[in-house]
Design an enzyme around this catalytic site. Structure first.
Site, PDB file in Angstrom:
ATOM      1  N   ARG A 175      20.169  14.525 -15.154  1.00 45.80           N
ATOM      2  CA  ARG A 175      19.966  14.374 -13.708  1.00 45.80           C
ATOM      3  C   ARG A 175      18.562  13.870 -13.398  1.00 45.80           C
ATOM      4  O   ARG A 175      18.362  13.125 -12.443  1.00 45.80           O
ATOM      5  CB  ARG A 175      20.249  15.705 -13.005  1.00 45.80           C
ATOM      6  CG  ARG A 175      21.734  16.037 -13.040  1.00 45.80           C
ATOM      7  CD  ARG A 175      21.979  17.491 -12.731  1.00 45.80           C
ATOM      8  NE  ARG A 175      21.632  17.835 -11.373  1.00 45.80           N
ATOM      9  CZ  ARG A 175      21.389  19.065 -10.953  1.00 45.80           C
ATOM     10  NH1 ARG A 175      21.430  20.071 -11.800  1.00 45.80           N
ATOM     11  NH2 ARG A 175      21.102  19.287  -9.706  1.00 45.80           N
TER      12      ARG A 175
ATOM     13  N   LYS B 180      13.992  21.218  -2.441  1.00 45.11           N
ATOM     14  CA  LYS B 180      14.460  20.584  -1.204  1.00 45.11           C
ATOM     15  C   LYS B 180      15.323  21.541  -0.384  1.00 45.11           C
ATOM     16  O   LYS B 180      15.134  21.690   0.813  1.00 45.11           O
ATOM     17  CB  LYS B 180      15.318  19.335  -1.513  1.00 45.11           C
ATOM     18  CG  LYS B 180      14.624  18.260  -2.294  1.00 45.11           C
ATOM     19  CD  LYS B 180      15.553  17.078  -2.551  1.00 45.11           C
ATOM     20  CE  LYS B 180      16.766  17.411  -3.419  1.00 45.11           C
ATOM     21  NZ  LYS B 180      16.463  17.811  -4.806  1.00 45.11           N
TER      22      LYS B 180
ATOM     23  N   ARG C 254      20.388   9.372  -1.789  1.00 46.34           N
ATOM     24  CA  ARG C 254      19.931   9.459  -3.176  1.00 46.34           C
ATOM     25  C   ARG C 254      19.876   8.083  -3.815  1.00 46.34           C
ATOM     26  O   ARG C 254      19.525   7.980  -4.989  1.00 46.34           O
ATOM     27  CB  ARG C 254      20.899  10.332  -3.960  1.00 46.34           C
ATOM     28  CG  ARG C 254      20.397  11.744  -4.225  1.00 46.34           C
ATOM     29  CD  ARG C 254      21.435  12.430  -5.100  1.00 46.34           C
ATOM     30  NE  ARG C 254      20.933  13.569  -5.793  1.00 46.34           N
ATOM     31  CZ  ARG C 254      21.015  14.825  -5.351  1.00 46.34           C
ATOM     32  NH1 ARG C 254      21.540  15.084  -4.190  1.00 46.34           N
ATOM     33  NH2 ARG C 254      20.575  15.810  -6.094  1.00 46.34           N
TER      34      ARG C 254
ATOM     35  N   ARG D  82      17.536  29.100 -11.711  1.00 43.84           N
ATOM     36  CA  ARG D  82      18.174  29.046 -10.385  1.00 43.84           C
ATOM     37  C   ARG D  82      19.503  29.783 -10.409  1.00 43.84           C
ATOM     38  O   ARG D  82      20.295  29.631 -11.319  1.00 43.84           O
ATOM     39  CB  ARG D  82      18.410  27.593  -9.959  1.00 43.84           C
ATOM     40  CG  ARG D  82      19.284  27.497  -8.713  1.00 43.84           C
ATOM     41  CD  ARG D  82      19.079  26.240  -7.930  1.00 43.84           C
ATOM     42  NE  ARG D  82      19.564  25.050  -8.610  1.00 43.84           N
ATOM     43  CZ  ARG D  82      19.485  23.829  -8.088  1.00 43.84           C
ATOM     44  NH1 ARG D  82      18.932  23.654  -6.897  1.00 43.84           N
ATOM     45  NH2 ARG D  82      19.931  22.795  -8.745  1.00 43.84           N
TER      46      ARG D  82
ATOM     47  N   ARG E 186      24.774  27.350 -11.880  1.00 46.37           N
ATOM     48  CA  ARG E 186      25.644  26.187 -11.700  1.00 46.37           C
ATOM     49  C   ARG E 186      25.859  25.475 -13.026  1.00 46.37           C
ATOM     50  O   ARG E 186      24.929  25.368 -13.819  1.00 46.37           O
ATOM     51  CB  ARG E 186      24.996  25.211 -10.702  1.00 46.37           C
ATOM     52  CG  ARG E 186      25.266  25.562  -9.259  1.00 46.37           C
ATOM     53  CD  ARG E 186      24.388  24.802  -8.295  1.00 46.37           C
ATOM     54  NE  ARG E 186      24.197  23.391  -8.615  1.00 46.37           N
ATOM     55  CZ  ARG E 186      23.424  22.577  -7.907  1.00 46.37           C
ATOM     56  NH1 ARG E 186      22.764  23.027  -6.837  1.00 46.37           N
ATOM     57  NH2 ARG E 186      23.296  21.315  -8.245  1.00 46.37           N
TER      58      ARG E 186
END
Ligand code: ADP
Ligand code: ADP
Ligand code: ZN
Length: 213
Positions: free
Chosen positions: A171, A13, A88, A127, A160
């Site tokens: 998540r 996204k 969300r 990531r 992260r």
């Protein structure tokens, strides 16, 4: 033009929202980036949000909605914006719709970047994020020019805390329970467009450009 990006954590996204923002000259608004900037600066909001983020949970709607509504009042949002990571939950979507309706406005496009769960964990562990400017990279798929350094601002790139596999699985569960119902919500409003998020980022962007024409 008001655009919403939907999709699991790590679906791409943010990567696509940045490109859309650049092409259309509208701001890219990521609630996750806003929370992370607050955590970095040690604000009360940051402290509150961090409790939830570290657990892989959603920050409560009330707090999140307040932050988002504040942001979209800024002058740079007058021609529209691309929202990444908001809404969300169904209540967040409902508040956004009702606030826009008061201004005689609406969301124009909801773009769902579709990536199966199997691909997500691998993506997230690779990531690397710049906590200074919000840019994201990937160890295999989107490498920075120099290892560990942000191309855009020169800051250090980090994994992260919430991108570690244990938290990613939590998540994903939260995504299926609370966020996925938005696909139906926007589909009923006839503004939902799905794109295959498993292909190369340039290909994903081409599909999105075709939708936004
Ligand atoms: P990703 O794009 O990888 O899912 P984000 O940067 O969008 O991650 O969000 C990171 C975390 O910030 C989320 O896991 C959640 O805790 C919090 N967050 C971001 N946006 C929202 C939102 N709209 N509602 C509730 N929590 C949010
Ligand atoms: P989101 O905002 O949905 O959480 P990101 O845009 O941060 O997702 O992308 C998650 C990770 O996957 C990042 O490391 C990013 O560089 C990488 N990525 C994004 N799009 C693709 C793609 N189409 N193919 C492979 N990797 C991608
Ligand atoms: Zn940077």
């Amino acid at each position: 033009m008001k655009i919403i990006m939907l999709g699991a954590p790590g679906a791409g996204k943010g990567t696509q929202a940045k490109r859309i923002a650049e092409k259309f000259g509208i701001p890219h608004i990521s609630t996750g980036d806003i929370f992370r900037a607050n955590i970095k600066n040690g604000t009360e909001l940051g402290k509150e949000a961090k409790k939830y983020m570290d657990e892989g949970k959603l920050v409560p709607d009330e707090l999140t909605v307040r932050i988002l509504l504040d942001r979209v009042k800024d002058a740079d949002c007058s021609k529209g914006y691309v929202l990444d990571g908001f809404p969300r939950t169904i209540p967040q979507a409902e508040v956004l719709d009702s606030e826009l309706a008061k201004l005689n406005e609406k969301v124009d496009y909801a773009v769902d970047v579709d990536v199966p769960d199997e691909n997500i964990v691998k993506r997230m562990s690779g990531r690397r994020a710049c906590l200074n400017c919000g840019a994201t990279y990937h160890l295999e798929y989107l490498k920075p020019a120099k290892d560990g350094v942000c191309d855009k601002c020169g800051s250090e790139l980090v994994l992260r805390d919430d991108d570690k596999p244990e938290t990613v699985n939590k998540r994903l569960k939260v995504y299926h329970e609370q966020t996925q119902p938005l696909i139906d919500y926007y589909s009923k409003k006839q503004i939902l467009h799905a794109v295959d998020g498993t292909v190369d980022p340039d290909e994903v962007f081409k599909a999105i450009e075709a939708i936004l024409k």
